[in-house]
Design an enzyme around this catalytic site. Structure first.
Site, PDB file in Angstrom:
ATOM      1  N   GLY A 150     -32.555 -20.718   4.580  1.00  0.00           N
ATOM      2  CA  GLY A 150     -33.010 -21.432   3.041  1.00  0.00           C
ATOM      3  C   GLY A 150     -33.990 -22.520   3.359  1.00  0.00           C
ATOM      4  CB  SER A 154     -25.635 -10.226   5.206  1.00  0.00           C
ATOM      5  OG  SER A 154     -24.825 -10.074   6.357  1.00  0.00           O
ATOM      6  CB  SER A 202     -33.675 -24.512   0.238  1.00  0.00           C
ATOM      7  OG  SER A 202     -33.825 -25.145  -0.959  1.00  0.00           O
ATOM      8  CB  THR A 203     -30.406 -28.722   2.515  1.00  0.00           C
ATOM      9  OG1 THR A 203     -28.856 -28.157   2.731  1.00  0.00           O
ATOM     10  CG2 THR A 203     -30.629 -29.214   0.779  1.00  0.00           C
ATOM     11  CE1 TYR A 211     -21.953 -13.776   3.804  1.00  0.00           C
ATOM     12  CE2 TYR A 211     -21.952 -12.078   5.486  1.00  0.00           C
ATOM     13  CZ  TYR A 211     -22.605 -13.216   4.686  1.00  0.00           C
ATOM     14  OH  TYR A 211     -23.930 -13.387   5.036  1.00  0.00           O
TER      15      TYR A 211
END
Length: 264
Positions: free
Chosen positions: A20, A141, A15-16, A154
């Site tokens: 996030g 996603s 979450s930086t 992915y």
């Protein structure tokens, strides 16, 4: 609709920045105490300062830990022993030609995008169940459903995350804990900007590059633009609230109509 998460503690992994960070900000603005997570102290403290400027009254807890590892998951639990809202947002993605994806990369994508979430759910779900309230959300996603040819590994990991969500929702049945996936569509983040310029002409201005990317690589989008992180966060904040108490085991789409389905 007024959403009040006062008294709740949330952990948002990865979450930086990007989605996030937007989720952490949204939860903090709703009154939650929020664990801001990243791998390095400098990045986490920069993010806490930036988020604090957007939500001045928020209680933000730095959680410096690589939660894709067992040691990192334990460190997160040391900093935040009890969590009411767990948002498994951490994920990696990169465009790679299908036949060139190595065994090591297949394993890495499973470790980071799937197993990290599983570990944290195992860690926090028992406490949520004992307290009779909890929210687990896994950020998936559109690639989980519409597997991109340039990112098969992915897509695989995000498909697996949908299965993890449904399975743990069954495990949490009747406890007052809900477990859901949020299917994010093509979203405007720094990482996606890099991906866009990998796939279209690097000399194009951003607005033109974005339109070319959506036209050439994501033509199914009904929104016909990249989604902003705050639009993903709005769904997450809602699902974290009491208003969403009857929504569990689901895969809720914030995809701009990208997935061609009439089901959520």
């Amino acid at each position: 609709m007024r959403i009040d998460l006062t008294g709740r503690t949330a952990l948002v992994t990865g979450s930086t920045q990007g989605i996030g960070a937007a989720i952490a900000t949204g939860l903090a603005r709703a009154g939650a105490r929020v664990g801001v997570n990243g791998r390095t102290e400098s990045r986490v403290h920069r993010a806490v300062a930036a988020l604090g400027a957007q939500a001045p009254d928020a209680e933000l807890v730095p959680v410096v830990a690589d939660v894709s590892t067992e040691a990192g998951a334990r460190e997160a639990a040391r900093v935040l022993p009890e969590v009411d809202v767990l948002v498994n947002n951490l994920g990696v993605f990169e465009a790679v030609e299908a036949l060139e994806i190595s065994d090591a990369e297949w394993r890495r994508y499973f470790e980071v995008n799937v197993l990290a979430a599983v570990r944290l759910i195992r860690q926090y779900l028992p406490g949520m169940s004992e307290r009779g309230w909890g929210r687990v959300q896994n950020i998936a996603s559109d690639s989980a459903v519409v597997i991109p040819a340039e990112m098969i590994h992915y897509g695989m990991s995000k498909t697996a995350l949908l299965a993890v969500t449904r399975g743990f929702a069954k495990r949490a049945a009747g406890t007052g804990v809900t477990v859901n996936s949020v299917i994010a569509g093509p979203t405007h983040t720094g990482g996606v900007e890099d991906l866009v310029y990998e796939l279209v002409d690097r000399d194009l201005p951003w607005d033109e590059a974005q339109r070319a990317f959506m036209r050439e690589h994501r033509p199914q989008s009904l929104l016909q633009r990249l989604i902003e992180p705050e639009e993903i966060a709005a769904m997450v904040v809602y699902l974290a609230s009491d208003h969403a108490s009857a929504t569990t085991g689901g895969a809720l789409r914030v995809d701009g109509g990208y997935v061609d389905s009439i089901l959520p």
